[in-house]
Design a protein around this motif. Sequence first.
Motif, PDB file in Angstrom:
ATOM      1  N   GLU A 126       0.828  -1.207   0.000  1.00  0.00           N
ATOM      2  CA  GLU A 126       0.000   0.000   0.000  1.00  0.00           C
ATOM      3  C   GLU A 126       0.863   1.258   0.000  1.00  0.00           C
ATOM      4  OE1 GLU A 126      -0.416  -2.629   1.772  1.00  0.00           O
ATOM      5  OE2 GLU A 126      -2.534  -3.238   1.799  1.00  0.00           O
ATOM      6  N   ASN A 127       1.982   1.213   0.701  1.00  0.00           N
ATOM      7  CA  ASN A 127       2.887   2.379   0.764  1.00  0.00           C
ATOM      8  C   ASN A 127       3.465   2.706  -0.611  1.00  0.00           C
ATOM      9  OD1 ASN A 127       2.544   2.789   3.513  1.00  0.00           O
ATOM     10  ND2 ASN A 127       4.221   1.392   4.053  1.00  0.00           N
ATOM     11  N   ALA A 128       3.785   1.669  -1.405  1.00  0.00           N
ATOM     12  CA  ALA A 128       4.339   1.899  -2.743  1.00  0.00           C
ATOM     13  C   ALA A 128       3.336   2.621  -3.625  1.00  0.00           C
ATOM     14  CB  ALA A 128       4.743   0.568  -3.370  1.00  0.00           C
ATOM     15  N   ILE A 129       2.061   2.250  -3.511  1.00  0.00           N
ATOM     16  CA  ILE A 129       1.009   2.897  -4.311  1.00  0.00           C
ATOM     17  C   ILE A 129       0.845   4.347  -3.884  1.00  0.00           C
ATOM     18  CG2 ILE A 129      -1.464   2.902  -4.818  1.00  0.00           C
ATOM     19  CD1 ILE A 129      -1.371  -0.149  -4.584  1.00  0.00           C
ATOM     20  N   ARG A 130       0.867   4.587  -2.582  1.00  0.00           N
ATOM     21  CA  ARG A 130       0.707   5.956  -2.089  1.00  0.00           C
ATOM     22  C   ARG A 130       1.872   6.846  -2.528  1.00  0.00           C
ATOM     23  NH1 ARG A 130      -0.617   3.081   2.834  1.00  0.00           N
ATOM     24  NH2 ARG A 130      -2.879   2.933   3.069  1.00  0.00           N
ATOM     25  N   LYS A 131       3.092   6.288  -2.555  1.00  0.00           N
ATOM     26  CA  LYS A 131       4.260   7.061  -2.966  1.00  0.00           C
ATOM     27  C   LYS A 131       4.228   7.381  -4.457  1.00  0.00           C
ATOM     28  CE  LYS A 131       7.379   5.285   0.623  1.00  0.00           C
ATOM     29  NZ  LYS A 131       8.567   4.450   0.902  1.00  0.00           N
ATOM     30  N   PHE A 132       3.670   6.467  -5.255  1.00  0.00           N
ATOM     31  CA  PHE A 132       3.659   6.666  -6.706  1.00  0.00           C
ATOM     32  C   PHE A 132       2.704   7.772  -7.120  1.00  0.00           C
ATOM     33  CE2 PHE A 132       1.596   5.696 -10.783  1.00  0.00           C
ATOM     34  CZ  PHE A 132       2.691   5.755 -11.632  1.00  0.00           C
ATOM     35  N   LEU A 133       1.555   7.855  -6.476  1.00  0.00           N
ATOM     36  CA  LEU A 133       0.514   8.796  -6.888  1.00  0.00           C
ATOM     37  C   LEU A 133       0.666  10.134  -6.164  1.00  0.00           C
ATOM     38  CD1 LEU A 133      -2.551   6.384  -6.827  1.00  0.00           C
ATOM     39  CD2 LEU A 133      -1.417   7.294  -8.854  1.00  0.00           C
ATOM     40  N   PRO A 134       0.452  11.237  -6.879  1.00  0.00           N
ATOM     41  CA  PRO A 134       0.435  12.539  -6.218  1.00  0.00           C
ATOM     42  C   PRO A 134      -0.665  12.593  -5.166  1.00  0.00           C
ATOM     43  CG  PRO A 134       0.531  12.779  -8.609  1.00  0.00           C
ATOM     44  CD  PRO A 134       0.266  11.328  -8.337  1.00  0.00           C
ATOM     45  N   ALA A 188      -3.509  13.416  -9.491  1.00  0.00           N
ATOM     46  CA  ALA A 188      -3.321  11.962  -9.569  1.00  0.00           C
ATOM     47  C   ALA A 188      -4.004  11.354 -10.792  1.00  0.00           C
ATOM     48  CB  ALA A 188      -3.853  11.306  -8.297  1.00  0.00           C
ATOM     49  N   LEU A 189      -4.951  12.078 -11.394  1.00  0.00           N
ATOM     50  CA  LEU A 189      -5.673  11.550 -12.548  1.00  0.00           C
ATOM     51  C   LEU A 189      -4.770  11.417 -13.772  1.00  0.00           C
ATOM     52  CD1 LEU A 189      -8.984  13.610 -12.233  1.00  0.00           C
ATOM     53  CD2 LEU A 189      -8.633  11.218 -11.624  1.00  0.00           C
ATOM     54  N   ILE A 190      -3.813  12.320 -13.917  1.00  0.00           N
ATOM     55  CA  ILE A 190      -2.961  12.316 -15.116  1.00  0.00           C
ATOM     56  C   ILE A 190      -2.052  11.086 -15.169  1.00  0.00           C
ATOM     57  CG2 ILE A 190      -1.192  13.571 -16.380  1.00  0.00           C
ATOM     58  CD1 ILE A 190      -2.461  16.163 -15.331  1.00  0.00           C
ATOM     59  N   ARG A 209      -7.833  -4.923  -7.523  1.00  0.00           N
ATOM     60  CA  ARG A 209      -6.729  -5.218  -6.615  1.00  0.00           C
ATOM     61  C   ARG A 209      -6.020  -3.936  -6.194  1.00  0.00           C
ATOM     62  NH1 ARG A 209      -7.003  -8.728  -3.812  1.00  0.00           N
ATOM     63  NH2 ARG A 209      -7.254 -10.297  -5.438  1.00  0.00           N
ATOM     64  N   LEU A 210      -5.820  -3.007  -7.136  1.00  0.00           N
ATOM     65  CA  LEU A 210      -5.150  -1.751  -6.808  1.00  0.00           C
ATOM     66  C   LEU A 210      -5.966  -0.917  -5.815  1.00  0.00           C
ATOM     67  CD1 LEU A 210      -3.814  -0.736 -10.339  1.00  0.00           C
ATOM     68  CD2 LEU A 210      -2.426  -1.324  -8.345  1.00  0.00           C
ATOM     69  N   ILE A 211      -7.289  -0.884  -6.003  1.00  0.00           N
ATOM     70  CA  ILE A 211      -8.148  -0.143  -5.078  1.00  0.00           C
ATOM     71  C   ILE A 211      -8.101  -0.769  -3.692  1.00  0.00           C
ATOM     72  CG2 ILE A 211     -10.537   0.490  -4.559  1.00  0.00           C
ATOM     73  CD1 ILE A 211     -11.013   0.817  -7.550  1.00  0.00           C
ATOM     74  N   LYS A 212      -8.102  -2.110  -3.630  1.00  0.00           N
ATOM     75  CA  LYS A 212      -8.000  -2.786  -2.343  1.00  0.00           C
ATOM     76  C   LYS A 212      -6.642  -2.533  -1.694  1.00  0.00           C
ATOM     77  CE  LYS A 212      -9.764  -6.917  -1.864  1.00  0.00           C
ATOM     78  NZ  LYS A 212     -10.085  -8.356  -2.068  1.00  0.00           N
ATOM     79  N   LYS A 213      -5.642  -2.243  -2.510  1.00  0.00           N
ATOM     80  CA  LYS A 213      -4.302  -1.952  -2.007  1.00  0.00           C
ATOM     81  C   LYS A 213      -4.134  -0.487  -1.581  1.00  0.00           C
ATOM     82  CE  LYS A 213      -1.611  -5.657  -2.223  1.00  0.00           C
ATOM     83  NZ  LYS A 213      -0.662  -6.069  -1.155  1.00  0.00           N
ATOM     84  N   GLY A 214      -5.127   0.335  -1.826  1.00  0.00           N
ATOM     85  CA  GLY A 214      -5.057   1.707  -1.377  1.00  0.00           C
ATOM     86  C   GLY A 214      -5.177   2.771  -2.445  1.00  0.00           C
TER      87      GLY A 214
END
Length: 335
Positions: free
Chosen positions: A77-85, A91-93, A115-120
């Motif tokens: 979940e932390n990796a996803i949060r770091k990737f997105l603004p 974050a849409l772009i 799966r991505l939504i469940k991951k955060g």
Amino acid sequence: MTYLNKMLKDSLCLLLFGFFMILFLFAEKIKDISFFNRFPSSFFNINTIFLGIVLEAIPFILLGVFVSAIIQAFVSENAIRKFLPRNAYLALIPAALLGVIFPICECAIIPVVRRLIKKGMPAHVGVVFMLSAPILNPVVYASTYFAFKSTPYIANARMFAGFISSIIIGLIIYRRFKGENILKTDNDIQHGHHHHHSSKRNKFLETLYHASDELFDTGKYLFIGAFLASLFQTFLDRNVLLSIGTSPSLAPGVMMGFAYVLSVCSSADAFVASSFGSTFTEGSILAFLVFGPMIDIKNTLMLFGYFKKRFVLFLLMVTPVVVYLSVYIFQLIFI
């Protein structure tokens, strides 16, 4: 009781696929049996179209479920949060541009997004990725460019209209469902016994467990959707559609409906669209190429299987309106 219903649905889908596979393999011999001579030839056409859709989609389904399983096993979940603004709008772009990196079509994108939504991942960002990835990926661009060699700007127009439409839909979803959970909770319960492995468990085995779960879940919706699409393709009177193909206001809507019922994979739909180039307007062809990868019969059933009904119905209302308006404005300015 829920488990029993799930088993019955899975069994019926497997029987449906097996039935059509037998018809496909032994069609000529079956036609020679006097009993089956009473059936119209369209009955066998349904079988051929059904298997064509399924066999075309299966490689992409496999790709999607393995990507989904890898995300579950290796992406935190932390990796996803770091990737997105952090900004919900910015974050849409990057979400829309993810399709350039991940060549996933609409047949396979839904389990990945779930799966991505469940991951955060925020829900509206996941929706943008889900709608744009089947259009903005190099495989689809290449097939569209090749299918429209005489009018190569159609491929660029498809990318541009798909990008703009997905961003607008994402903004609307954000305003409507901000902070809400759009995933079905009963799916999480059904799969809970598979998705909670020890951190010490072999990651490869964990990936296989998740992939097998996703494959059976996604496959049953693919089979049902392919069956419905084959019925439409067999019995739809295409002459009626062709008679209104030159109307700049009606033709885009008709071609969007056509894209929905045909349910052709986005990596191959450009070749179907190009066959209507002499009859339908370029704007309507563009509408077909943008709307079809976003929403069709197959992924509608998958959406209802994984997401809450209220969200799916809203998405089904918003998407055609946004795509129609985007394409209509685009054709007024550029075509």
